[in-house]
Motif scaffolding. Structure first.
Motif, PDB file in Angstrom:
ATOM      1  N   ILE A  10      52.957 -11.640  25.627  1.00  0.00           N
ATOM      2  CA  ILE A  10      52.009 -10.606  25.210  1.00  0.00           C
ATOM      3  C   ILE A  10      50.660 -11.264  24.943  1.00  0.00           C
ATOM      4  O   ILE A  10      50.569 -12.239  24.199  1.00  0.00           O
ATOM      5  N   SER A  11      49.622 -10.745  25.561  1.00  0.00           N
ATOM      6  CA  SER A  11      48.278 -11.283  25.398  1.00  0.00           C
ATOM      7  C   SER A  11      47.315 -10.181  24.994  1.00  0.00           C
ATOM      8  O   SER A  11      47.479  -9.012  25.376  1.00  0.00           O
ATOM      9  N   GLN A  12      46.294 -10.573  24.256  1.00  0.00           N
ATOM     10  CA  GLN A  12      45.241  -9.635  23.896  1.00  0.00           C
ATOM     11  C   GLN A  12      44.079  -9.827  24.864  1.00  0.00           C
ATOM     12  O   GLN A  12      43.564 -10.937  25.020  1.00  0.00           O
ATOM     13  N   VAL A  13      43.699  -8.760  25.522  1.00  0.00           N
ATOM     14  CA  VAL A  13      42.634  -8.795  26.517  1.00  0.00           C
ATOM     15  C   VAL A  13      41.453  -7.982  25.997  1.00  0.00           C
ATOM     16  O   VAL A  13      41.634  -6.884  25.467  1.00  0.00           O
ATOM     17  N   GLN A  14      40.259  -8.526  26.138  1.00  0.00           N
ATOM     18  CA  GLN A  14      39.077  -7.796  25.699  1.00  0.00           C
ATOM     19  C   GLN A  14      37.929  -7.996  26.671  1.00  0.00           C
ATOM     20  O   GLN A  14      37.823  -9.033  27.339  1.00  0.00           O
ATOM     21  N   SER A  15      37.079  -6.975  26.759  1.00  0.00           N
ATOM     22  CA  SER A  15      35.940  -7.016  27.666  1.00  0.00           C
ATOM     23  C   SER A  15      34.739  -6.380  26.992  1.00  0.00           C
ATOM     24  O   SER A  15      34.859  -5.348  26.319  1.00  0.00           O
ATOM     25  N   LEU A  16      33.585  -6.997  27.148  1.00  0.00           N
ATOM     26  CA  LEU A  16      32.320  -6.444  26.650  1.00  0.00           C
ATOM     27  C   LEU A  16      31.324  -6.470  27.792  1.00  0.00           C
ATOM     28  O   LEU A  16      31.141  -7.514  28.437  1.00  0.00           O
ATOM     29  N   ASN A  17      30.687  -5.346  28.091  1.00  0.00           N
ATOM     30  CA  ASN A  17      29.787  -5.316  29.239  1.00  0.00           C
ATOM     31  C   ASN A  17      28.560  -4.466  28.987  1.00  0.00           C
ATOM     32  O   ASN A  17      28.529  -3.628  28.079  1.00  0.00           O
ATOM     33  N   TRP A  18      27.549  -4.661  29.826  1.00  0.00           N
ATOM     34  CA  TRP A  18      26.294  -3.919  29.718  1.00  0.00           C
ATOM     35  C   TRP A  18      25.517  -4.044  31.021  1.00  0.00           C
ATOM     36  O   TRP A  18      25.835  -4.865  31.873  1.00  0.00           O
ATOM     37  N   MET A  19      24.486  -3.208  31.150  1.00  0.00           N
ATOM     38  CA  MET A  19      23.576  -3.265  32.297  1.00  0.00           C
ATOM     39  C   MET A  19      22.187  -3.612  31.797  1.00  0.00           C
ATOM     40  O   MET A  19      21.731  -3.070  30.787  1.00  0.00           O
ATOM     41  N   GLN A  20      21.502  -4.519  32.504  1.00  0.00           N
ATOM     42  CA  GLN A  20      20.129  -4.874  32.170  1.00  0.00           C
ATOM     43  C   GLN A  20      19.350  -5.142  33.446  1.00  0.00           C
ATOM     44  O   GLN A  20      19.751  -5.989  34.250  1.00  0.00           O
ATOM     45  N   ASP A  21      18.286  -4.411  33.632  1.00  0.00           N
ATOM     46  CA  ASP A  21      17.420  -4.581  34.811  1.00  0.00           C
ATOM     47  C   ASP A  21      18.206  -4.499  36.114  1.00  0.00           C
ATOM     48  O   ASP A  21      17.981  -5.272  37.057  1.00  0.00           O
ATOM     49  N   GLY A  22      19.158  -3.580  36.154  1.00  0.00           N
ATOM     50  CA  GLY A  22      19.930  -3.365  37.374  1.00  0.00           C
ATOM     51  C   GLY A  22      21.033  -4.363  37.622  1.00  0.00           C
ATOM     52  O   GLY A  22      21.705  -4.320  38.656  1.00  0.00           O
ATOM     53  N   ILE A  23      21.250  -5.285  36.677  1.00  0.00           N
ATOM     54  CA  ILE A  23      22.303  -6.290  36.814  1.00  0.00           C
ATOM     55  C   ILE A  23      23.403  -6.007  35.798  1.00  0.00           C
ATOM     56  O   ILE A  23      23.124  -5.704  34.630  1.00  0.00           O
ATOM     57  N   TYR A  24      24.642  -6.095  36.241  1.00  0.00           N
ATOM     58  CA  TYR A  24      25.803  -5.799  35.403  1.00  0.00           C
ATOM     59  C   TYR A  24      26.395  -7.105  34.871  1.00  0.00           C
ATOM     60  O   TYR A  24      26.646  -8.044  35.628  1.00  0.00           O
ATOM     61  N   TYR A  25      26.638  -7.158  33.549  1.00  0.00           N
ATOM     62  CA  TYR A  25      27.208  -8.336  32.898  1.00  0.00           C
ATOM     63  C   TYR A  25      28.500  -7.924  32.200  1.00  0.00           C
ATOM     64  O   TYR A  25      28.564  -6.847  31.589  1.00  0.00           O
ATOM     65  N   SER A  26      29.516  -8.793  32.250  1.00  0.00           N
ATOM     66  CA  SER A  26      30.776  -8.466  31.586  1.00  0.00           C
ATOM     67  C   SER A  26      31.481  -9.732  31.108  1.00  0.00           C
ATOM     68  O   SER A  26      31.783 -10.631  31.897  1.00  0.00           O
ATOM     69  N   PHE A  27      31.736  -9.801  29.796  1.00  0.00           N
ATOM     70  CA  PHE A  27      32.543 -10.882  29.234  1.00  0.00           C
ATOM     71  C   PHE A  27      34.015 -10.488  29.324  1.00  0.00           C
ATOM     72  O   PHE A  27      34.381  -9.341  29.046  1.00  0.00           O
ATOM     73  N   LEU A  28      34.861 -11.444  29.688  1.00  0.00           N
ATOM     74  CA  LEU A  28      36.310 -11.224  29.702  1.00  0.00           C
ATOM     75  C   LEU A  28      36.979 -12.321  28.890  1.00  0.00           C
ATOM     76  O   LEU A  28      36.765 -13.511  29.146  1.00  0.00           O
ATOM     77  N   GLY A  29      37.781 -11.932  27.912  1.00  0.00           N
ATOM     78  CA  GLY A  29      38.527 -12.890  27.101  1.00  0.00           C
ATOM     79  C   GLY A  29      40.001 -12.557  27.103  1.00  0.00           C
ATOM     80  O   GLY A  29      40.379 -11.403  26.899  1.00  0.00           O
ATOM     81  N   ILE A  30      40.842 -13.548  27.367  1.00  0.00           N
ATOM     82  CA  ILE A  30      42.294 -13.382  27.337  1.00  0.00           C
ATOM     83  C   ILE A  30      42.840 -14.325  26.281  1.00  0.00           C
ATOM     84  O   ILE A  30      42.746 -15.543  26.415  1.00  0.00           O
ATOM     85  N   ASP A  31      43.387 -13.747  25.205  1.00  0.00           N
ATOM     86  CA  ASP A  31      43.854 -14.544  24.062  1.00  0.00           C
ATOM     87  C   ASP A  31      42.738 -15.452  23.553  1.00  0.00           C
ATOM     88  O   ASP A  31      42.983 -16.594  23.161  1.00  0.00           O
ATOM     89  N   SER A  32      41.535 -14.938  23.590  1.00  0.00           N
ATOM     90  CA  SER A  32      40.389 -15.730  23.161  1.00  0.00           C
ATOM     91  C   SER A  32      40.223 -15.660  21.645  1.00  0.00           C
ATOM     92  O   SER A  32      40.563 -14.659  21.011  1.00  0.00           O
ATOM     93  N   ASN A  33      39.676 -16.725  21.081  1.00  0.00           N
ATOM     94  CA  ASN A  33      39.392 -16.761  19.647  1.00  0.00           C
ATOM     95  C   ASN A  33      38.118 -15.996  19.304  1.00  0.00           C
ATOM     96  O   ASN A  33      37.844 -15.751  18.127  1.00  0.00           O
ATOM     97  N   ALA A  34      37.347 -15.644  20.317  1.00  0.00           N
ATOM     98  CA  ALA A  34      36.098 -14.927  20.081  1.00  0.00           C
ATOM     99  C   ALA A  34      36.390 -13.504  19.615  1.00  0.00           C
ATOM    100  O   ALA A  34      37.204 -12.796  20.207  1.00  0.00           O
ATOM    101  N   SER A  35      35.741 -13.076  18.563  1.00  0.00           N
ATOM    102  CA  SER A  35      35.912 -11.719  18.050  1.00  0.00           C
ATOM    103  C   SER A  35      34.974 -10.765  18.770  1.00  0.00           C
ATOM    104  O   SER A  35      34.071 -11.185  19.511  1.00  0.00           O
ATOM    105  N   LYS A  36      35.179  -9.471  18.554  1.00  0.00           N
ATOM    106  CA  LYS A  36      34.287  -8.471  19.147  1.00  0.00           C
ATOM    107  C   LYS A  36      32.844  -8.707  18.687  1.00  0.00           C
ATOM    108  O   LYS A  36      31.909  -8.630  19.498  1.00  0.00           O
ATOM    109  N   ASP A  37      32.669  -9.000  17.397  1.00  0.00           N
ATOM    110  CA  ASP A  37      31.324  -9.226  16.876  1.00  0.00           C
ATOM    111  C   ASP A  37      30.680 -10.454  17.514  1.00  0.00           C
ATOM    112  O   ASP A  37      29.468 -10.470  17.766  1.00  0.00           O
ATOM    113  N   GLU A  38      31.491 -11.497  17.787  1.00  0.00           N
ATOM    114  CA  GLU A  38      30.956 -12.684  18.457  1.00  0.00           C
ATOM    115  C   GLU A  38      30.504 -12.347  19.869  1.00  0.00           C
ATOM    116  O   GLU A  38      29.451 -12.818  20.333  1.00  0.00           O
TER     117      GLU A  38
END
Length: 258
Positions: A218-246
């Motif tokens: 069992i793994s915890q998967v999280q993604s945070l993404n946004w658009m800026q100036d027509g470019i799409y960015y997305s963070f992907l963490g699998i069992d990462s120590n990084a929190s949502k706030d980080e």
């Protein structure tokens, strides 16, 4: 390279997800091909599983993909087995290779540092197999000790935003979208129990199946993404120590980069 029937591995997932997984996983070299390569990073146990989860998150984020040529029902993503960059590329390199000018961060304030990156070519086809458009993206890996995060950067965003995502912050007028879930990975021939079916229905777990492990995980998967100036960015963490706030703070650092 030998192709595999990934639709059989994911019998209960949406067709768009099966297509994305099939395209991603079948583009990987098999063991014989890997053995013939020189100076290629060997696949570690669980690396295929990370590709599976990455494909699932990508599908959740992408939603229904539509190009001017028509509706895309299949996406083939391909990249070299060797990283394109082993140090953070320069603005000039990215403009030449990526044909765009995304924000680049070598080291984040919380310690995550660039490891390597690859250029990914994405090709869309419709339900009849006709070409329906193409895009190019970057896949950057960052590490902090033994912890790793991926940052995907794409020229534009393919399709509509998933309803599974929620706005968790707004920075400089840019909405940051976040989603997370618990992935329950089972061996390829595993048969779901009645409790599994209830857990899937309730949303407690997203189930995935594969042949790279004979043990449940069992793994915890999280993604945070946004658009800026027509470019799409997305963070992907699998069992990462990084929190949502980080992740939010890391996104803010990317957005603020000159």
């Amino acid at each position: 390279m030998s192709n595999y029937d990934w639709n059989r591995v994911f019998p209960d997932t949406p067709e768009s997800f099966k297509n994305k997984v099939s395209a991603t996983l079948n583009s990987l070299p098999d063991k014989k091909e890997i053995d013939k390569m020189e100076n290629v990073k060997m696949f570690k146990k669980g690396s295929i599983r990370k590709k599976i989860i990455g494909a699932l998150v990508a599908t959740m984020v992408i939603g229904t993909t539509v190009f001017a040529a028509g509706k895309v029902t299949s996406i083939t993503s391909s990249s070299s087995s060797k990283p394109t960059y082993t140090t953070i590329p320069t603005v000039e390199q990215v403009k030449k290779d990526f044909k765009s000018n995304p924000k680049l961060v070598n080291k984040f304030d919380n310690g995550y540092t660039f490891v390597d990156g690859s250029i990914v070519n994405n090709k869309g086809t419709d339900d009849k197999g006709n070409f329906a458009g193409k895009t190019k993206s970057l896949d950057f890996t960052y590490s902090k000790g033994n912890d790793k995060l991926n940052l995907y950067i794409e020229n534009g965003r393919l399709g509509e935003r998933s309803k599974k995502e929620t706005v968790v912050a707004n920075y400089n007028g840019i909405d940051l979208y976040y989603c997370s879930y618990a992935d329950k990975f089972e061996p390829e021939n595993y048969k779901m129990t009645e409790q599994d079916k209830k857990d899937k229905l309730s949303g407690k777990y997203v189930f995935s199946f594969g042949s790279d492990s004979d043990k449940e995980k069992i793994s915890q998967v999280q993604s945070l993404n946004w658009m800026q100036d027509g470019i799409y960015y997305s963070f992907l963490g699998i069992d990462s120590n990084a929190s949502k706030d980080e992740l939010v703070k890391m996104a803010q650092q990317v957005i603020s980069t000159k």
